[in-house]
Design a protein around this motif. Structure first.
Motif, PDB file in Angstrom:
ATOM      1  N   ILE A  16       0.851  -1.187   0.000  1.00 13.01           N
ATOM      2  CA  ILE A  16       0.000   0.000   0.000  1.00 13.01           C
ATOM      3  C   ILE A  16       0.886   1.236   0.000  1.00 13.01           C
ATOM      4  O   ILE A  16       1.773   1.387   0.847  1.00 13.01           O
ATOM      5  N   ASP A  21      -6.217   4.125   0.324  1.00 15.40           N
ATOM      6  CA  ASP A  21      -6.542   2.695   0.319  1.00 15.40           C
ATOM      7  C   ASP A  21      -6.981   2.191   1.689  1.00 15.40           C
ATOM      8  O   ASP A  21      -7.573   1.110   1.785  1.00 15.40           O
ATOM      9  N   LYS A  79      -1.884  -5.001  -0.100  1.00 13.07           N
ATOM     10  CA  LYS A  79      -3.256  -5.104  -0.572  1.00 13.07           C
ATOM     11  C   LYS A  79      -3.319  -6.125  -1.696  1.00 13.07           C
ATOM     12  O   LYS A  79      -2.375  -6.271  -2.485  1.00 13.07           O
ATOM     13  N   SER A  81      -5.527  -6.926  -4.971  1.00 15.73           N
ATOM     14  CA  SER A  81      -6.497  -6.296  -5.864  1.00 15.73           C
ATOM     15  C   SER A  81      -6.877  -7.264  -6.974  1.00 15.73           C
ATOM     16  O   SER A  81      -6.034  -8.040  -7.453  1.00 15.73           O
ATOM     17  N   ILE A  94      -9.820  -3.521  -4.467  1.00 11.90           N
ATOM     18  CA  ILE A  94      -9.107  -4.091  -3.326  1.00 11.90           C
ATOM     19  C   ILE A  94     -10.013  -5.104  -2.643  1.00 11.90           C
ATOM     20  O   ILE A  94     -11.154  -4.797  -2.272  1.00 11.90           O
TER      21      ILE A  94
END
Length: 245
Positions: A16, A21, A79, A81, A94
């Motif tokens: 990140i 986010d 993260k 995604s 995400i």
């Protein structure tokens, strides 16, 4: 967004870097630990997790930890995604998060454990602050013991990789995404000199971790005052990739 014959999913695992986010990341944690499993530890650590204000505050706490730790590059906020490859691609969404910590009690070898002070979470509730101190202290007792082992003069390795958190949006579970988030940290452990990895695992996560090489040490026992023993707390086990000889 389930994959079909006309659509494929691309999964990306990356650090990140954008503070924006953290709100969707916190919402994922709320879905997984709050709505899906009603995890008494996570919900206690995140008051108001199911309210708009509580979600903003929870995301802000995650962002604050990220900002404090990002320069040392020992605590990694990841993260996961997902985007569709149909028609040339789609905007990534995400769907998962993991926090991996390169931890050590020796300065320069990793980040030290977080403080067990929860006064900021419950500034007007001494009882709740005391409960959390006992709860998280019990939860992380073996983690801290391993860090102490690594700090001993005879230890060849002075640090460990700690899987501090791993959560997926329930809709995207069972697609191999958690595996990728865990593999990222295990690969980082190898890069750092093939060091050991440890974690505390819920019933939901432990099967993934064991499949990737973690071994169960023991069920975690919560040492809390009598007044708190009627609270429902989740089963967690302590896992490590190398059992002591």
């Amino acid at each position: 967004m389930a994959p079909t014959s006309a659509s494929r999913e691309h999964i990306a695992i990356e650090p990140i870097t954008n503070p924006e986010d953290f709100y969707p990341v916190f919402e994922i944690c709320a879905k997984a630990f709050g709505e899906q499993t009603a995890d008494g530890i996570w919900t206690s650590m995140n008051p108001g997790w199911n309210t708009p204000e509580g979600k903003i505050q929870g995301a802000a706490r995650m962002e604050a930890r990220w900002r404090v730790t990002k320069d040392a590059q020992n605590t990694h906020f990841l993260k996961a995604s997902v985007s569709s490859t149909r028609g040339g691609g789609g905007r990534p969404v995400i769907v998962g998060v993991a926090i991996w910590v390169h931890g050590s009690l020796i300065p320069g070898h990793g980040d030290a454990p977080d403080s067990l002070d929860f006064g900021d979470l419950y500034p007007n509730d001494e009882r709740m602050s005391r409960f959390l101190t006992q709860l998280i202290g019990s939860m992380q007792m073996r983690r801290r013991q391993v860090l102490q082992e690594k700090a001993e003069p005879q230890s060849a390795q002075k640090s460990v990789m700690i899987l501090d958190l791993c959560a997926l949006d329930p809709y995207f579970q069972r697609r191999g995404i958690a595996t990728k988030l865990v593999e990222w940290g295990l690969e980082e452990a190898r890069r750092l000199g093939d060091i050991e990895a440890i974690t505390e695992a819920s019933r939901m996560g432990r099967s993934v971790y064991k499949r990737l090489g973690f071994q169960e040490v023991e069920e975690i026992q919560y040492e809390v005052d009598e007044e708190f023993r009627d609270r429902s707390l989740p089963s967690n086990v302590f896992l490590r990739t190398r059992l002591p000889l």
